[in-house]
Design a protein around this motif. Sequence first.
Motif, PDB file in Angstrom:
ATOM      1  N   PRO A  18      -1.224   2.405  -7.358  1.00 53.69           N
ATOM      2  CA  PRO A  18      -1.341   3.726  -6.715  1.00 53.69           C
ATOM      3  C   PRO A  18       0.023   4.368  -6.535  1.00 53.69           C
ATOM      4  O   PRO A  18       1.053   3.694  -6.451  1.00 53.69           O
ATOM      5  CB  PRO A  18      -1.996   3.400  -5.366  1.00 53.69           C
ATOM      6  N   ARG A  19       0.033   5.691  -6.476  1.00 53.10           N
ATOM      7  CA  ARG A  19       1.286   6.400  -6.237  1.00 53.10           C
ATOM      8  C   ARG A  19       1.684   6.264  -4.777  1.00 53.10           C
ATOM      9  O   ARG A  19       0.834   6.288  -3.878  1.00 53.10           O
ATOM     10  CB  ARG A  19       1.131   7.884  -6.593  1.00 53.10           C
ATOM     11  N   PRO A  20       2.978   6.115  -4.484  1.00 52.85           N
ATOM     12  CA  PRO A  20       3.404   6.024  -3.079  1.00 52.85           C
ATOM     13  C   PRO A  20       3.133   7.332  -2.352  1.00 52.85           C
ATOM     14  O   PRO A  20       3.247   8.423  -2.916  1.00 52.85           O
ATOM     15  CB  PRO A  20       4.901   5.736  -3.190  1.00 52.85           C
ATOM     16  N   GLU A  21       2.791   7.199  -1.081  1.00 53.34           N
ATOM     17  CA  GLU A  21       2.412   8.377  -0.297  1.00 53.34           C
ATOM     18  C   GLU A  21       3.552   9.371  -0.174  1.00 53.34           C
ATOM     19  O   GLU A  21       3.316  10.582  -0.053  1.00 53.34           O
ATOM     20  CB  GLU A  21       1.941   7.938   1.086  1.00 53.34           C
ATOM     21  N   ILE A  22       4.791   8.901  -0.239  1.00 52.52           N
ATOM     22  CA  ILE A  22       5.932   9.810  -0.089  1.00 52.52           C
ATOM     23  C   ILE A  22       5.965  10.852  -1.193  1.00 52.52           C
ATOM     24  O   ILE A  22       6.526  11.938  -1.031  1.00 52.52           O
ATOM     25  CB  ILE A  22       7.258   9.003  -0.051  1.00 52.52           C
ATOM     26  N   GLU A  23       5.350  10.570  -2.341  1.00 52.46           N
ATOM     27  CA  GLU A  23       5.314  11.522  -3.445  1.00 52.46           C
ATOM     28  C   GLU A  23       4.227  12.578  -3.268  1.00 52.46           C
ATOM     29  O   GLU A  23       4.235  13.586  -3.966  1.00 52.46           O
ATOM     30  CB  GLU A  23       5.073  10.793  -4.770  1.00 52.46           C
ATOM     31  N   LEU A  24       3.280  12.353  -2.362  1.00 55.00           N
ATOM     32  CA  LEU A  24       2.074  13.173  -2.315  1.00 55.00           C
ATOM     33  C   LEU A  24       1.889  13.941  -1.006  1.00 55.00           C
ATOM     34  O   LEU A  24       1.239  14.977  -1.001  1.00 55.00           O
ATOM     35  CB  LEU A  24       0.835  12.282  -2.517  1.00 55.00           C
ATOM     36  N   ALA A  25       2.438  13.414   0.061  1.00 45.87           N
ATOM     37  CA  ALA A  25       2.040  13.879   1.389  1.00 45.87           C
ATOM     38  C   ALA A  25       2.913  15.005   1.916  1.00 45.87           C
ATOM     39  O   ALA A  25       4.001  15.282   1.410  1.00 45.87           O
ATOM     40  CB  ALA A  25       2.054  12.706   2.363  1.00 45.87           C
ATOM     41  N   ASP A  26       2.418  15.637   2.979  1.00 47.29           N
ATOM     42  CA  ASP A  26       3.218  16.554   3.790  1.00 47.29           C
ATOM     43  C   ASP A  26       4.318  15.729   4.462  1.00 47.29           C
ATOM     44  O   ASP A  26       4.040  14.720   5.121  1.00 47.29           O
ATOM     45  CB  ASP A  26       2.297  17.195   4.827  1.00 47.29           C
ATOM     46  N   LEU A  27       5.564  16.135   4.302  1.00 45.29           N
ATOM     47  CA  LEU A  27       6.688  15.338   4.807  1.00 45.29           C
ATOM     48  C   LEU A  27       7.262  15.872   6.119  1.00 45.29           C
ATOM     49  O   LEU A  27       8.359  15.480   6.512  1.00 45.29           O
ATOM     50  CB  LEU A  27       7.795  15.276   3.749  1.00 45.29           C
ATOM     51  N   GLU A  55       0.820  -1.214   0.000  1.00 42.79           N
ATOM     52  CA  GLU A  55       0.000   0.000   0.000  1.00 42.79           C
ATOM     53  C   GLU A  55       0.851   1.260   0.000  1.00 42.79           C
ATOM     54  O   GLU A  55       0.345   2.357  -0.253  1.00 42.79           O
ATOM     55  CB  GLU A  55      -0.936   0.001   1.212  1.00 42.79           C
ATOM     56  N   ARG A  56       2.116   1.139   0.297  1.00 40.65           N
ATOM     57  CA  ARG A  56       3.094   2.220   0.196  1.00 40.65           C
ATOM     58  C   ARG A  56       2.752   3.427   1.064  1.00 40.65           C
ATOM     59  O   ARG A  56       2.909   4.581   0.655  1.00 40.65           O
ATOM     60  CB  ARG A  56       3.279   2.644  -1.264  1.00 40.65           C
ATOM     61  N   HIS A  57       2.280   3.157   2.265  1.00 37.76           N
ATOM     62  CA  HIS A  57       2.081   4.250   3.216  1.00 37.76           C
ATOM     63  C   HIS A  57       3.439   4.792   3.650  1.00 37.76           C
ATOM     64  O   HIS A  57       4.416   4.055   3.804  1.00 37.76           O
ATOM     65  CB  HIS A  57       1.289   3.772   4.430  1.00 37.76           C
ATOM     66  N   LEU A  58       3.489   6.083   3.880  1.00 43.45           N
ATOM     67  CA  LEU A  58       4.756   6.739   4.202  1.00 43.45           C
ATOM     68  C   LEU A  58       5.358   6.198   5.488  1.00 43.45           C
ATOM     69  O   LEU A  58       6.561   5.924   5.569  1.00 43.45           O
ATOM     70  CB  LEU A  58       4.540   8.253   4.294  1.00 43.45           C
ATOM     71  N   PRO A  63      10.520  13.872  -2.476  1.00 43.00           N
ATOM     72  CA  PRO A  63      10.683  15.039  -3.348  1.00 43.00           C
ATOM     73  C   PRO A  63      11.412  16.172  -2.625  1.00 43.00           C
ATOM     74  O   PRO A  63      11.118  16.468  -1.465  1.00 43.00           O
ATOM     75  CB  PRO A  63       9.238  15.432  -3.686  1.00 43.00           C
ATOM     76  N   GLN A  64      12.358  16.789  -3.311  1.00 38.09           N
ATOM     77  CA  GLN A  64      13.181  17.804  -2.671  1.00 38.09           C
ATOM     78  C   GLN A  64      12.364  19.021  -2.235  1.00 38.09           C
ATOM     79  O   GLN A  64      12.611  19.594  -1.168  1.00 38.09           O
ATOM     80  CB  GLN A  64      14.308  18.225  -3.613  1.00 38.09           C
ATOM     81  N   ALA A  65      11.403  19.434  -3.049  1.00 45.24           N
ATOM     82  CA  ALA A  65      10.590  20.604  -2.678  1.00 45.24           C
ATOM     83  C   ALA A  65       9.812  20.334  -1.399  1.00 45.24           C
ATOM     84  O   ALA A  65       9.708  21.195  -0.517  1.00 45.24           O
ATOM     85  CB  ALA A  65       9.638  20.966  -3.812  1.00 45.24           C
ATOM     86  N   ALA A  66       9.267  19.129  -1.282  1.00 43.53           N
ATOM     87  CA  ALA A  66       8.522  18.782  -0.076  1.00 43.53           C
ATOM     88  C   ALA A  66       9.437  18.725   1.141  1.00 43.53           C
ATOM     89  O   ALA A  66       9.056  19.132   2.245  1.00 43.53           O
ATOM     90  CB  ALA A  66       7.813  17.448  -0.278  1.00 43.53           C
ATOM     91  N   MET A  67      10.655  18.231   0.951  1.00 47.54           N
ATOM     92  CA  MET A  67      11.590  18.184   2.078  1.00 47.54           C
ATOM     93  C   MET A  67      12.019  19.591   2.491  1.00 47.54           C
ATOM     94  O   MET A  67      12.172  19.873   3.692  1.00 47.54           O
ATOM     95  CB  MET A  67      12.809  17.340   1.703  1.00 47.54           C
ATOM     96  N   ARG A  68      12.223  20.469   1.528  1.00 47.52           N
ATOM     97  CA  ARG A  68      12.583  21.853   1.893  1.00 47.52           C
ATOM     98  C   ARG A  68      11.469  22.503   2.703  1.00 47.52           C
ATOM     99  O   ARG A  68      11.725  23.183   3.704  1.00 47.52           O
ATOM    100  CB  ARG A  68      12.875  22.667   0.628  1.00 47.52           C
ATOM    101  N   ALA A  69      10.232  22.299   2.268  1.00 48.17           N
ATOM    102  CA  ALA A  69       9.101  22.860   3.013  1.00 48.17           C
ATOM    103  C   ALA A  69       9.032  22.260   4.414  1.00 48.17           C
ATOM    104  O   ALA A  69       8.783  22.964   5.401  1.00 48.17           O
ATOM    105  CB  ALA A  69       7.799  22.608   2.253  1.00 48.17           C
ATOM    106  N   ALA A  70       9.279  20.957   4.525  1.00 49.02           N
ATOM    107  CA  ALA A  70       9.231  20.288   5.830  1.00 49.02           C
ATOM    108  C   ALA A  70      10.318  20.822   6.756  1.00 49.02           C
ATOM    109  O   ALA A  70      10.071  21.112   7.933  1.00 49.02           O
ATOM    110  CB  ALA A  70       9.388  18.782   5.639  1.00 49.02           C
ATOM    111  N   HIS A  71      11.548  20.967   6.231  1.00 51.96           N
ATOM    112  CA  HIS A  71      12.629  21.492   7.071  1.00 51.96           C
ATOM    113  C   HIS A  71      12.349  22.925   7.501  1.00 51.96           C
ATOM    114  O   HIS A  71      12.697  23.326   8.626  1.00 51.96           O
ATOM    115  CB  HIS A  71      13.956  21.409   6.318  1.00 51.96           C
ATOM    116  N   LEU A  78      12.203   2.926  -1.145  1.00 53.28           N
ATOM    117  CA  LEU A  78      11.920   2.582  -2.540  1.00 53.28           C
ATOM    118  C   LEU A  78      11.871   3.825  -3.412  1.00 53.28           C
ATOM    119  O   LEU A  78      12.230   3.785  -4.591  1.00 53.28           O
ATOM    120  CB  LEU A  78      10.589   1.840  -2.636  1.00 53.28           C
ATOM    121  N   ASP A  79      11.410   4.945  -2.855  1.00 53.67           N
ATOM    122  CA  ASP A  79      11.320   6.200  -3.602  1.00 53.67           C
ATOM    123  C   ASP A  79      11.898   7.317  -2.746  1.00 53.67           C
ATOM    124  O   ASP A  79      11.545   7.446  -1.564  1.00 53.67           O
ATOM    125  CB  ASP A  79       9.858   6.529  -3.959  1.00 53.67           C
ATOM    126  N   ALA A  80      12.762   8.125  -3.350  1.00 57.02           N
ATOM    127  CA  ALA A  80      13.340   9.254  -2.616  1.00 57.02           C
ATOM    128  C   ALA A  80      12.283  10.319  -2.378  1.00 57.02           C
ATOM    129  O   ALA A  80      11.402  10.532  -3.223  1.00 57.02           O
ATOM    130  CB  ALA A  80      14.514   9.845  -3.403  1.00 57.02           C
TER     131      ALA A  80
END
Length: 850
Positions: free
Chosen positions: A377-386, A140-143, A411-419, A407-409
């Motif tokens: 389905p797309r993995p949650e790591i690509e879609l969610a608030d990180l 199910e690829r939950h984060l 997204p850099q933009a999401a990580m920047r927003a999270a940091h 399995l999937d790195a």
Amino acid sequence: MPDERLRAALTALPVRRALPGLRAALDERGVAVLAAPPGTGKTTLVPPALAGLLPPDGPADPGGKVIVVEPRRLAARAAARRMAWLLGERVGGRVGVSVRGEHRPGTRIEVVTTGVLLRRLQDEPELAGVATVVLDECHERHLDADTAMAFLLDVRAALRPELRLVAASATADTAPWARLLGGADGADGAPVVPAPVVETEAALHPVEVIWAAPERPPAPPHGMRVDPALLGHVAATVRRALAERDGDVLCFLPGAGEIARVAGLLSGAGVDVLQVHGQAPAAVQDAVLALGERRRVVLATSVAESSLTVPGVRVVVDSGLAREPRTDHARGLGALTTVRVSRAAAEQRAGRAGREAPGAVYRCWSQAEHERLPARPRPEIELADLTAFALHAACWGDPDAAGLALLDAPPQAAMRAAHGTLRAIGAVDGDGKVTERGRALARVGVHPRLARALVDGAARVGARAAAQVVALLSEPPPRGAGDDLTAVWRTLRGPGPPADAHAARWRDEARRLQNALPDGPPRAAGHDDAVAGTVVALAFPERVARIRPDGGYLMASGTGAALADGSALAAARAEWLAVAVADRPAGAASARVRQAVVIDEDIARLAAAPLLEEDEEVAWRDGDVAARRVERLGAIELTVRPLPGPDPERVRAALLDGLRAEGLGLLTWTPAAVALRERLAFCRRALGDPWPMVDDASLIEHAADWITAAGARRRADLARLDVAAALRALPPWECAARLDELAPERVEVPSGSRVRVDYSGERPVLAVKLQELFGWDAAPRLAGGRVPLVVHLLSPAGRPAAVTADLASFWRDGYRAVRAELRGRYPRHPWPEDPATAEPTRHAKARRAR
């Protein structure tokens, strides 16, 4: 009796044939991937087998506990109850469960959610006493599940090489997991040997596919909206299935709202209708897992795809829709959106109909549409608030998550927003390393924003009140709750037992959160709006919002926001709101406020203090230069005062911005300036460099020097600039000296008139009366002989009679026709037969005296 149950399960469930291979793979490699389709018993039998709890022919105790990791609380409780029942026990004996708000760990098997496991790994990464971890439903690829697997692989590599890991998937797409787990075994630089894959054949019950598309295609889902016509068709399909097939019906819908709508449409169907979703009460969950006396229709979200077995189901009705998270990282807004299911998810859903006997699936779409669905389905790591993921990674010692086996790195933009969010709440330092405060926030077990609101809010409004409000924010509001969060809070904390499952969960979570706080002196909480508003604003400072003149709101993030029609908050027209829940529908200009609290400016300033700044602003606003000293809370202007003596450089920049925004019409264009610009443009086209470009963009860039030279400070000063003089200064001196030669303003014609040349078009034009050019066989060429003048020969009335760039040819071939047409109309003007030798004139013949 327990042994009989286990023997029956071993006989009925296909996973029994895979158990020897799974044990052998774990004994040899310590890691394995188990591919077991729904209904094969992977959740029911594999953990007891690995814990040595099967009948006497099972293996010996492996020497530690088995942890089973489920993605949802509902599935974790169901799995624990099922395994305990097989052993003839209650949950909390040899089989336990640990989820948020419930901790009965068990002695041999413990079923936990991914969130619980992540917190445990942060506190005790060695997992002392644990022999095996089974990550169920990893497909199910939950984060959180992906993160837990990455951490467990680190634990095996560095701390516990004997820890056994099983990735259990309900799909056959096992290669990525095999590579991921196999990478934990190889030495640095050695090729990765994939982990063993143990496959289980599916239950041998066929499922007939019935394509049940509506007659008219429904509107596609938009945001959270689902076409009511489709929900009506789903309800009709359920009734059709009840009439055509035996057994219970499991119907998949995207969310609780759609479940309630279809439940209403099925009233009077003569069956028990059960509604299963993440907020369903435990009594409903128990009823779903037990056969009823009447036929049942179970309306469920994706929670029932693979992690929940519903006995008695012979028919599945699939709406074909699901909900996925979407995050607007720039605005800090998240929302669920309705999407079409993937083909893999559709197969998972269909498999529910064949777990116990042959069944059927009614798909509310066509076979052609099915082929166009995404494969998975797309993995949650690509879609969610990180933000929570980034905090987990920072606590683990890998702030960028670069070293995690994912399995999937991310997204850099999401990580920047999270940091950025984590730095703002003090959870990480400038290098992204976790702070002690960040570790404390991570231990709370809620989103870092809510943890910050709990910790900081308790110091301001008291631990009990802060815990209650954060508990209210930690899960979606119940349907029909309204947008006034304070009113919902008052209702929930009223006297008496909880009114419903949501209220019961809220009380349990509020108690847990309060216990997570250190003891401190009680504090006067203040009135309800101030208390709730303080906590909400601490959680979401960028969502503090101020009313606009049009009745909408502007959030500190810069995003507009609007209250819904009929909003309980709209009537108050409060100046300030702390927005708790908001989303931004696809294509909408403003966010939609789902829940908020009325606050005042003091609370806004306190909670969103990091966004408070004072700036000197010199900008083009409302058609002129505005020099102001502005105090802002993010994008919200709090106070504005005039700024005396602004920096001239900033004034010049503002004037240039004005010219770019409103155009060169801010300058005064006299006829002489317009004509000069056209002559310069002609020279640039005809001769190129070093003649200057005089298009709008180029002149605006030159205008910086004009503004400086003139000392311009406001719009009126732009209008007083001498544009013609500024244009004359543009070409180099050697070009300026030849301007009248190469692009003369006027040309003398044979009659002696000096006629203005029109340079406004692509070619220069000389418009002159025909009689003034008698005897002129060629007009002069401009730009050093490169460009011929186009001559517009005019009638005595000044109307065009002919156009030519070759006068000699016109006199020879075209003049005769013009003469024949016009001389009768203009008899007082000369129309000689041979214009090449006639005397040019600009006068008409004198009238004869009568």
